[in-house]
Write a protein that holds these residues in place. Sequence first.
Motif, PDB file in Angstrom:
ATOM      1  N   ALA D  15       9.493  11.047 -17.292  1.00 13.52           N
ATOM      2  CA  ALA D  15       8.166  11.490 -17.737  1.00 13.52           C
ATOM      3  C   ALA D  15       7.073  10.484 -17.386  1.00 13.52           C
ATOM      4  N   GLN D  16       7.438   9.378 -16.758  1.00 12.70           N
ATOM      5  CA  GLN D  16       6.451   8.362 -16.377  1.00 12.70           C
ATOM      6  C   GLN D  16       5.929   8.669 -14.975  1.00 12.70           C
ATOM      7  N   GLY D  17       4.680   9.085 -14.919  1.00 12.09           N
ATOM      8  CA  GLY D  17       4.088   9.371 -13.613  1.00 12.09           C
ATOM      9  C   GLY D  17       4.143   8.166 -12.690  1.00 12.09           C
ATOM     10  N   LEU D  18       3.926   6.970 -13.231  1.00 13.91           N
ATOM     11  CA  LEU D  18       3.852   5.786 -12.374  1.00 13.91           C
ATOM     12  C   LEU D  18       5.180   5.469 -11.698  1.00 13.91           C
ATOM     13  N   MET D  19       6.278   5.614 -12.427  1.00 10.90           N
ATOM     14  CA  MET D  19       7.572   5.271 -11.829  1.00 10.90           C
ATOM     15  C   MET D  19       7.878   6.189 -10.633  1.00 10.90           C
ATOM     16  N   HIS D  21       5.607   7.744  -8.854  1.00  8.08           N
ATOM     17  CA  HIS D  21       4.596   7.443  -7.822  1.00  8.08           C
ATOM     18  C   HIS D  21       4.974   6.184  -7.028  1.00  8.08           C
ATOM     19  N   LEU D  22       5.567   5.220  -7.715  1.00  3.10           N
ATOM     20  CA  LEU D  22       6.006   4.003  -7.014  1.00  3.10           C
ATOM     21  C   LEU D  22       7.304   4.250  -6.243  1.00  3.10           C
ATOM     22  N   ARG D  41       8.303  -0.005   0.229  1.00  2.00           N
ATOM     23  CA  ARG D  41       7.494   0.987   0.944  1.00  2.00           C
ATOM     24  C   ARG D  41       6.158   0.338   1.260  1.00  2.00           C
ATOM     25  N   PRO D  42       5.495   0.778   2.295  1.00  2.00           N
ATOM     26  CA  PRO D  42       4.157   0.232   2.598  1.00  2.00           C
ATOM     27  C   PRO D  42       3.169   0.465   1.453  1.00  2.00           C
ATOM     28  N   GLU D  43       3.416   1.468   0.629  1.00  2.00           N
ATOM     29  CA  GLU D  43       2.521   1.783  -0.494  1.00  2.00           C
ATOM     30  C   GLU D  43       2.618   0.763  -1.632  1.00  2.00           C
ATOM     31  N   LEU D  44       3.502  -0.206  -1.516  1.00  2.00           N
ATOM     32  CA  LEU D  44       3.729  -1.148  -2.626  1.00  2.00           C
ATOM     33  C   LEU D  44       3.263  -2.559  -2.322  1.00  2.00           C
ATOM     34  N   ALA D  55       3.616  -4.269  -8.747  1.00  2.00           N
ATOM     35  CA  ALA D  55       4.780  -3.379  -8.688  1.00  2.00           C
ATOM     36  C   ALA D  55       6.000  -4.073  -9.292  1.00  2.00           C
ATOM     37  N   ALA D  58       5.556  -3.970 -12.959  1.00  2.00           N
ATOM     38  CA  ALA D  58       5.679  -2.618 -13.516  1.00  2.00           C
ATOM     39  C   ALA D  58       7.142  -2.260 -13.749  1.00  2.00           C
TER      40      ALA D  58
END
Lengths: 139, 139, 139, 139
Positions: D15-19, D21-22, D41-44, D55, D58
């Motif tokens: 239910a954690q959107g952030l997890m 998303h990461l 990932r390049p997004e991190l 990250a 988190a």
Amino acid sequence: MHGEIETRVRASFAAQGLMAHLGASILSVEENKVVVWLPTRPELTQQHGYIHAGATSAIADTAGGYAALTRFEPDEEVLAVEFKINMHAPAKGEGLEAIGTVIRSGRTLTICHLDVFAIEGAARTLVAVGQQTLIRVKA
Amino acid sequence: MHGEIETRVRASFAAQGLMAHLGASILSVEENKVVVWLPTRPELTQQHGYIHAGATSAIADTAGGYAALTRFEPDEEVLAVEFKINMHAPAKGEGLEAIGTVIRSGRTLTICHLDVFAIEGAARTLVAVGQQTLIRVKA
Amino acid sequence: MHGEIETRVRASFAAQGLMAHLGASILSVEENKVVVWLPTRPELTQQHGYIHAGATSAIADTAGGYAALTRFEPDEEVLAVEFKINMHAPAKGEGLEAIGTVIRSGRTLTICHLDVFAIEGAARTLVAVGQQTLIRVKA
Amino acid sequence: MHGEIETRVRASFAAQGLMAHLGASILSVEENKVVVWLPTRPELTQQHGYIHAGATSAIADTAGGYAALTRFEPDEEVLAVEFKINMHAPAKGEGLEAIGTVIRSGRTLTICHLDVFAIEGAARTLVAVGQQTLIRVKA
């Protein structure tokens, strides 16, 4: 550990006015780990009669500092940059044992884990845990 | 601030064996802010002759604790949960002034900011800063 | 502040994959102080629908890092050594504003104070406070 | 550990959107210990191409939070009060493994130790260590 490091740690500890004033002593010195003992005295209490967090922190900080020093060269000194400590149980009994353990010894910075146990008869209770950052400086 | 809170803070401080043993005293008590003074003595030093981080931390922790207490009811006590402190300059001079300031006083937890200044003649140098979490407990 | 430091901070921020992925942007850069904005999105939540402490911490750490960088020379880089953050209120509303402020910029180490505010209509609520240590390294 | 606690932890994590998303996932849940995995990932990234401290923090914060939850009753929720984290090596490789371990589970407050390892081929390098305080609240 350099042969003379225990001698060096004990001499430095003996030069600390505060450790003598609190009544603390070094229990053991090994590579990456130093243990400090602080017997309970009325001069160490907070308002409820337990050992004051300031005394708990002082020996934890000292144990970590000397643990870091066990990894340094003879011409290097240690300075504490910062520490964080949680105190989660009353510090009471015959005294406190603070253990500083090196987690990571880097070129500039060292990180130590800090544990403080209250000794009460046969019981040994973890009363505080912390994490400390130290810096290596040329003497 | 409750009328009797300064009296309460000073009485509690006077009951701390460690503060007397270190030679610390309360400079001021106001709502959300308590200042503790610690004059330099050889009994407070680390191995280089500066005031030991343990003494610095002890008065910072105490100042924050009593700052938190200024927001509590008469039947409530304060306990320090944890603190983090950075020591970034030698603690030297005539003495140290620790200021505890409430950042947030919640129903259960309080957060304080901690500042420690070294006083040396006309100079007032920030030597340590910290952040502390405290818990409100029924007496 | 060196003339090009804002340009440098914004270019470095733009090179951070994570900041773009979270949707964060820089609101302002001045000497000793950088402000980062993070608008609320479902991709940032924890299990109760508030912004995750990890996202709060990420922008606070970033704001402090770039605040430190505003004091550095062009051939120096910044690395975060450690930070400590208290989260004392739900991070909700239109978004979060993280402010990093230099407390002390030393030769090797820098200390920053971190504040995170939740913006909800006209309300601006402090939801997290922190303290961070950074190191200056040659590029 | 209550029979349904792993199910509860995994449902809450989902239910954690952030997890999501990461790109993080739960590797294991046992009493007092939860492990979270975050593939590179390049997004991190931060500006040098390593995984951003935000990250790293988190997933460490999340691992500790769920480790605390393994000791709670079904009608109790966990909230992170604060954490402190040292980042002492570049977070690079295939991904990061964050381990949250309960040090002390009290009636109100829980303390966790946090470790983050970078996994790079056969190498497993400790890149960050932390300490976290959490509070138990009725759902």
